[in-house]
Design an enzyme around this catalytic site. Structure first.
Site, PDB file in Angstrom:
ATOM      1  N   TYR A  27       0.592  -1.364   0.067  1.00 54.38           N
ATOM      2  CA  TYR A  27       0.172   0.123   0.075  1.00 54.38           C
ATOM      3  C   TYR A  27       0.810   1.282  -0.018  1.00 54.38           C
ATOM      4  O   TYR A  27       1.980   1.329   0.740  1.00 54.38           O
ATOM      5  CB  TYR A  27      -0.888   0.061   1.223  1.00 54.38           C
ATOM      6  CG  TYR A  27      -2.100  -1.089   0.866  1.00 54.38           C
ATOM      7  CD1 TYR A  27      -3.082  -0.965   0.419  1.00 54.38           C
ATOM      8  CD2 TYR A  27      -1.641  -2.430   1.649  1.00 54.38           C
ATOM      9  CE1 TYR A  27      -4.111  -1.969   0.226  1.00 54.38           C
ATOM     10  CE2 TYR A  27      -2.449  -3.356   1.227  1.00 54.38           C
ATOM     11  CZ  TYR A  27      -3.704  -3.300   0.614  1.00 54.38           C
ATOM     12  OH  TYR A  27      -4.661  -4.219   0.550  1.00 54.38           O
ATOM     13  N   SER A  28       0.495   2.194  -0.822  1.00 55.89           N
ATOM     14  CA  SER A  28       1.387   3.520  -1.034  1.00 55.89           C
ATOM     15  C   SER A  28       1.141   4.140   0.273  1.00 55.89           C
ATOM     16  O   SER A  28      -0.099   4.111   0.784  1.00 55.89           O
ATOM     17  CB  SER A  28       0.842   4.404  -2.143  1.00 55.89           C
ATOM     18  OG  SER A  28       0.623   3.556  -3.211  1.00 55.89           O
ATOM     19  N   CYS A  71      -0.208   7.346 -10.513  1.00 56.07           N
ATOM     20  CA  CYS A  71      -0.553   6.398  -9.471  1.00 56.07           C
ATOM     21  C   CYS A  71      -2.003   6.183  -9.676  1.00 56.07           C
ATOM     22  O   CYS A  71      -2.642   6.915  -9.698  1.00 56.07           O
ATOM     23  CB  CYS A  71      -0.032   6.814  -8.282  1.00 56.07           C
ATOM     24  SG  CYS A  71       0.071   5.475  -6.992  1.00 56.07           S
ATOM     25  N   GLU A  83       3.552   4.437 -10.688  1.00 55.61           N
ATOM     26  CA  GLU A  83       3.162   3.092  -9.744  1.00 55.61           C
ATOM     27  C   GLU A  83       1.606   2.970  -9.835  1.00 55.61           C
ATOM     28  O   GLU A  83       0.924   3.405  -9.320  1.00 55.61           O
ATOM     29  CB  GLU A  83       3.584   3.481  -8.425  1.00 55.61           C
ATOM     30  CG  GLU A  83       3.804   2.258  -7.507  1.00 55.61           C
ATOM     31  CD  GLU A  83       4.489   2.483  -6.233  1.00 55.61           C
ATOM     32  OE1 GLU A  83       5.699   2.370  -5.986  1.00 55.61           O
ATOM     33  OE2 GLU A  83       4.049   3.115  -5.301  1.00 55.61           O
ATOM     34  N   TYR A 120      -1.495  -0.297 -10.083  1.00 59.92           N
ATOM     35  CA  TYR A 120      -1.721  -1.641  -9.667  1.00 59.92           C
ATOM     36  C   TYR A 120      -3.194  -2.125  -9.885  1.00 59.92           C
ATOM     37  O   TYR A 120      -3.952  -1.286 -10.453  1.00 59.92           O
ATOM     38  CB  TYR A 120      -1.401  -1.638  -7.892  1.00 59.92           C
ATOM     39  CG  TYR A 120      -2.012  -0.404  -7.344  1.00 59.92           C
ATOM     40  CD1 TYR A 120      -3.524  -0.447  -7.036  1.00 59.92           C
ATOM     41  CD2 TYR A 120      -1.323   0.703  -7.093  1.00 59.92           C
ATOM     42  CE1 TYR A 120      -3.879   0.865  -6.309  1.00 59.92           C
ATOM     43  CE2 TYR A 120      -1.560   1.823  -6.427  1.00 59.92           C
ATOM     44  CZ  TYR A 120      -3.010   1.898  -6.032  1.00 59.92           C
ATOM     45  OH  TYR A 120      -3.373   2.921  -5.195  1.00 59.92           O
TER      46      TYR A 120
HETATM   47  P1  FAD Z   1      -7.249  -9.906  -3.114  1.00 57.16           P
HETATM   48  O1  FAD Z   1      -8.016 -10.720  -2.034  1.00 57.16           O
HETATM   49  O2  FAD Z   1      -5.682 -10.345  -3.280  1.00 57.16           O
HETATM   50  O3  FAD Z   1      -7.998 -10.101  -4.525  1.00 57.16           O
HETATM   51  C1  FAD Z   1      -7.248  -9.695  -5.603  1.00 57.16           C
HETATM   52  C2  FAD Z   1      -7.342 -10.672  -6.618  1.00 57.16           C
HETATM   53  O4  FAD Z   1      -8.850 -10.708  -7.081  1.00 57.16           O
HETATM   54  C3  FAD Z   1      -6.777 -10.126  -7.972  1.00 57.16           C
HETATM   55  O5  FAD Z   1      -5.369 -10.451  -8.014  1.00 57.16           O
HETATM   56  C4  FAD Z   1      -7.599 -10.819  -9.165  1.00 57.16           C
HETATM   57  O6  FAD Z   1      -7.337 -12.215  -9.112  1.00 57.16           O
HETATM   58  C5  FAD Z   1      -8.823 -10.966  -8.232  1.00 57.16           C
HETATM   59  N1  FAD Z   1      -9.973  -9.879  -8.780  1.00 57.16           N
HETATM   60  C6  FAD Z   1      -9.733  -8.403  -8.668  1.00 57.16           C
HETATM   61  N2  FAD Z   1     -10.731  -7.997  -9.155  1.00 57.16           N
HETATM   62  C7  FAD Z   1     -11.440  -8.693  -9.873  1.00 57.16           C
HETATM   63  C8  FAD Z   1     -12.666  -8.483 -10.800  1.00 57.16           C
HETATM   64  N3  FAD Z   1     -13.094  -7.405 -11.101  1.00 57.16           N
HETATM   65  N4  FAD Z   1     -12.994  -9.761 -11.251  1.00 57.16           N
HETATM   66  C9  FAD Z   1     -12.431 -11.074 -11.184  1.00 57.16           C
HETATM   67  N5  FAD Z   1     -11.639 -10.994 -10.331  1.00 57.16           N
HETATM   68  C10 FAD Z   1     -10.956 -10.115  -9.764  1.00 57.16           C
HETATM   69  N6  FAD Z   1      -4.501  -0.369  -2.944  1.00 57.16           N
HETATM   70  C11 FAD Z   1      -4.882   0.609  -2.152  1.00 57.16           C
HETATM   71  O7  FAD Z   1      -6.378   0.359  -1.880  1.00 57.16           O
HETATM   72  N7  FAD Z   1      -4.418   1.759  -1.701  1.00 57.16           N
HETATM   73  C12 FAD Z   1      -3.265   1.843  -2.079  1.00 57.16           C
HETATM   74  O8  FAD Z   1      -2.707   2.828  -1.765  1.00 57.16           O
HETATM   75  C13 FAD Z   1      -2.596   0.836  -2.797  1.00 57.16           C
HETATM   76  N8  FAD Z   1      -1.314   1.102  -3.212  1.00 57.16           N
HETATM   77  C14 FAD Z   1      -0.626   0.019  -3.866  1.00 57.16           C
HETATM   78  C15 FAD Z   1       0.932   0.404  -4.179  1.00 57.16           C
HETATM   79  C16 FAD Z   1       1.411  -0.854  -4.808  1.00 57.16           C
HETATM   80  C17 FAD Z   1       2.978  -0.533  -5.017  1.00 57.16           C
HETATM   81  C18 FAD Z   1       0.819  -2.133  -5.177  1.00 57.16           C
HETATM   82  C19 FAD Z   1       1.339  -2.927  -6.049  1.00 57.16           C
HETATM   83  C20 FAD Z   1      -0.607  -2.193  -4.804  1.00 57.16           C
HETATM   84  C21 FAD Z   1      -1.020  -1.018  -4.243  1.00 57.16           C
HETATM   85  N9  FAD Z   1      -2.701  -1.316  -3.810  1.00 57.16           N
HETATM   86  C22 FAD Z   1      -3.079  -0.179  -3.157  1.00 57.16           C
HETATM   87  C23 FAD Z   1      -3.191  -2.522  -4.221  1.00 57.16           C
HETATM   88  C24 FAD Z   1      -3.233  -3.531  -2.711  1.00 57.16           C
HETATM   89  O9  FAD Z   1      -1.858  -4.076  -3.067  1.00 57.16           O
HETATM   90  C25 FAD Z   1      -4.121  -4.811  -3.164  1.00 57.16           C
HETATM   91  O10 FAD Z   1      -4.014  -5.578  -4.366  1.00 57.16           O
HETATM   92  C26 FAD Z   1      -5.501  -4.504  -3.181  1.00 57.16           C
HETATM   93  O11 FAD Z   1      -5.865  -4.059  -1.968  1.00 57.16           O
HETATM   94  C27 FAD Z   1      -6.504  -5.809  -3.251  1.00 57.16           C
HETATM   95  O12 FAD Z   1      -5.866  -6.569  -2.320  1.00 57.16           O
HETATM   96  P2  FAD Z   1      -7.044  -7.833  -1.698  1.00 57.16           P
HETATM   97  O13 FAD Z   1      -6.249  -8.706  -0.791  1.00 57.16           O
HETATM   98  O14 FAD Z   1      -8.047  -6.801  -1.120  1.00 57.16           O
HETATM   99  O15 FAD Z   1      -7.351  -8.295  -2.781  1.00 57.16           O
END
Ligand code: FAD
Ligand code: A2P
Length: 419
Positions: A198-199, A377, A417, A419
């Site tokens: 997370y940023s 971003c 950046e 994601y």
């Molecule tokens: P997960 O449970 O990990 O689910 C994600 C997975 O669900 C995906 O990989 C995909 O397989 C699936 N999926 C997603 N959307 C769909 C769809 N519409 N249909 C079907 N399948 C789908 N997030 C923020 O909120 N704020 C930030 O500041 C932020 N900064 C980031 C900075 C960087 C450098 C990076 C790499 C990512 C950042 N993210 C940020 C994103 C964050 O890291 C997570 O990826 C995001 O919160 C989702 O994680 P999760 O565990 O909730 O989802």
């Protein structure tokens, strides 16, 4: 007869001996010649090596003499609760060759990019990384967790702050970095959940300026699958946590989105949704009074934020941004693309790339200034749209974006950046 035979055999033996001796002599002398020749090879190599070293040294001296800036950066790392001081000395010389004379060639030419890259790498060497790793995360305490959205907004976006006071070694960071969060619980295979990045949305001094917290801006991931609503693991965990809860934190990581030290730099920011997080940290560093008192960074350039949100109620940190507009009208510009309330010229949803096109001339005037940095971003999906808009916007100025973008990247002025 026997005597004659014996004699002739003796003569034959003598002749054979003679032949062998001569042959041996010949081989020996040939070998001597070849060995002599081979002995010269190291001498020749050594001569070439010295010539090349000499000219390389001269070339480096020449390039150093021509480089546009001399940057000295000294970062004093923070101990628990104390302040990080950045002492920066930037000596400016005239830009090497930024010109916009003709419309047929690419007018922007960035020289010395290799040297600039070396300077950037050296300058960023002190930026903290991986103080905490997944095997030994820091258990930070949640300080606050509240919604950033207004009535009628879509989805769920929260501002979450963690207390880092107890971390030892101290988890310090700088603006533009990210941290990792390891959600509690296990995945479908019974293994601990992997970390998500997370940023960081706060400056290194934290939202309360005490220098011992870190804040995030998190959107809960939600999507429909086979008629069922799926909640993202980590984003849901983060949006649900309560003050006092302990959360496993790793990092900090990332050097892609760091701010330049130059107080005269221009900062163009292109953000969608939570992509505002690092931009919020930059803007606080530039315009938040107490923060400015702490960081001693007297920003004098122009900051321009392009912000994409689905609805007005989804605009994040809006009150702060309006205050910066009032306090710093000459230094801050804020352009919104509210996709579900505004339309682009084709009648479609208004995205930040449409706003970029509307402002092509002004934007590219800024990009022609070598002090301008661009930060992108948020949604990965916006990248092709931004590229297309930049291509069109560049064309209007007689520039070629596919030539220009790698030059900006090499010069450390194009930061992405998504994601
Ligand atoms: P997960 O449970 O990990 O689910 C994600 C997975 O669900 C995906 O990989 C995909 O397989 C699936 N999926 C997603 N959307 C769909 C769809 N519409 N249909 C079907 N399948 C789908 N997030 C923020 O909120 N704020 C930030 O500041 C932020 N900064 C980031 C900075 C960087 C450098 C990076 C790499 C990512 C950042 N993210 C940020 C994103 C964050 O890291 C997570 O990826 C995001 O919160 C989702 O994680 P999760 O565990 O909730 O989802
Ligand atoms: P929309 O969802 O209306 O299509 P959030 O993260 O809060 O949903 O905000 C993301 C913003 O970025 C929304 O306004 C969203 O518009 C917009 N968006 C979605 N896809 C793109 C894209 N490809 N390029 C630029 N902006 C996009």
């Amino acid at each position: 007869n026997v005597t004659i035979f014996v004699k002739s055999q003796q003569i034959k033996l003598q002749i054979d001996n003679l032949i062998y001796k001569e042959a041996y002599k010949m081989v020996y002398s040939q070998a001597k010649v070849i060995a002599g020749g081979l002995a010269h090879i190291p001498i020749v190599i050594a001569v070439f090596y010295f010539i090349m070293t000499f000219f390389n040294k001269r070339a480096i001296e020449y390039a150093n003499a021509k480089k546009p800036k001399k940057v000295e950066n000294k970062e004093i790392k923070a101990k628990s609760g104390s302040e990080i001081k950045t002492e920066t000395k930037v000596e400016d010389e005239k830009p090497s060759s930024v010109s916009a004379e003709t419309k047929t060639e690419v007018p922007i030419k960035l020289e010395n990019t290799t040297i600039d890259k070396k300077i950037i790498k050296k300058k960023n060497a002190d930026v903290p990384v991986n103080i905490y790793r997944p095997k030994t995360p820091y258990a930070g305490t949640v300080k606050e967790n509240y919604s950033l959205l207004k009535e009628g907004a879509i989805g769920r976006v929260n501002h979450i702050t963690f207390d880092l006071k107890e971390s030892d070694p101290f988890l310090n960071y700088v603006e533009g970095q990210s941290i990792g969060i390891m959600p509690a619980g296990e995945d479908a295979n019974g293994k601990p959940h992997k970390l998500r990045l997370y940023s960081i949305a706060s400056t290194r001094h934290g939202d309360d300026f005490e220098g011992n917290t870190v804040s995030l801006c998190v959107r809960q991931l939600q999507y429909e699958k086979d008629g069922e609503t799926i909640n993202g693991v980590c984003s849901t965990y983060l949006c649900d946590i309560k003050p006092g809860d302990k959360v496993k934190i790793t990092g900090p990581v990332g050097k892609e989105m760091l701010l330049p030290d130059d107080e005269d730099a221009n900062i163009v920011m292109l953000a969608t949704g939570t992509g505002i997080a690092p931009m919020r940290a930059y803007l606080r560093r530039m315009f938040e009074a107490t923060e400015k008192g702490k960081n001693k960074w007297n920003f004098k350039g122009k900051a321009w934020l392009f912000m994409g949100a689905p609805k007005s109620a989804n605009l994040l940190y809006e009150e702060d941004l309006q205050r910066y507009l009032t306090d710093y009208p000459d230094n801050f510009k804020y352009t919104k693309a509210i996709s579900r309330e505004q339309q682009n010229t084709k009648g479609g949803r208004m995205y930040i790339q449409d706003r970029v096109l509307e402002s092509a001339n002004e934007l590219f005037n800024m990009i022609e200034d070598e002090k301008t940095h661009i930060y992108l971003c948020g949604l990965k999906g916006m990248e092709p749209g931004i590229d297309e808009a930049m291509t069109k916007a560049a064309e209007e100025k007689g520039l070629n974006w596919s030539d220009l973008r790698p030059q900006l990247k090499k010069a450390g002025r194009w930061h992405v950046e998504t994601y």
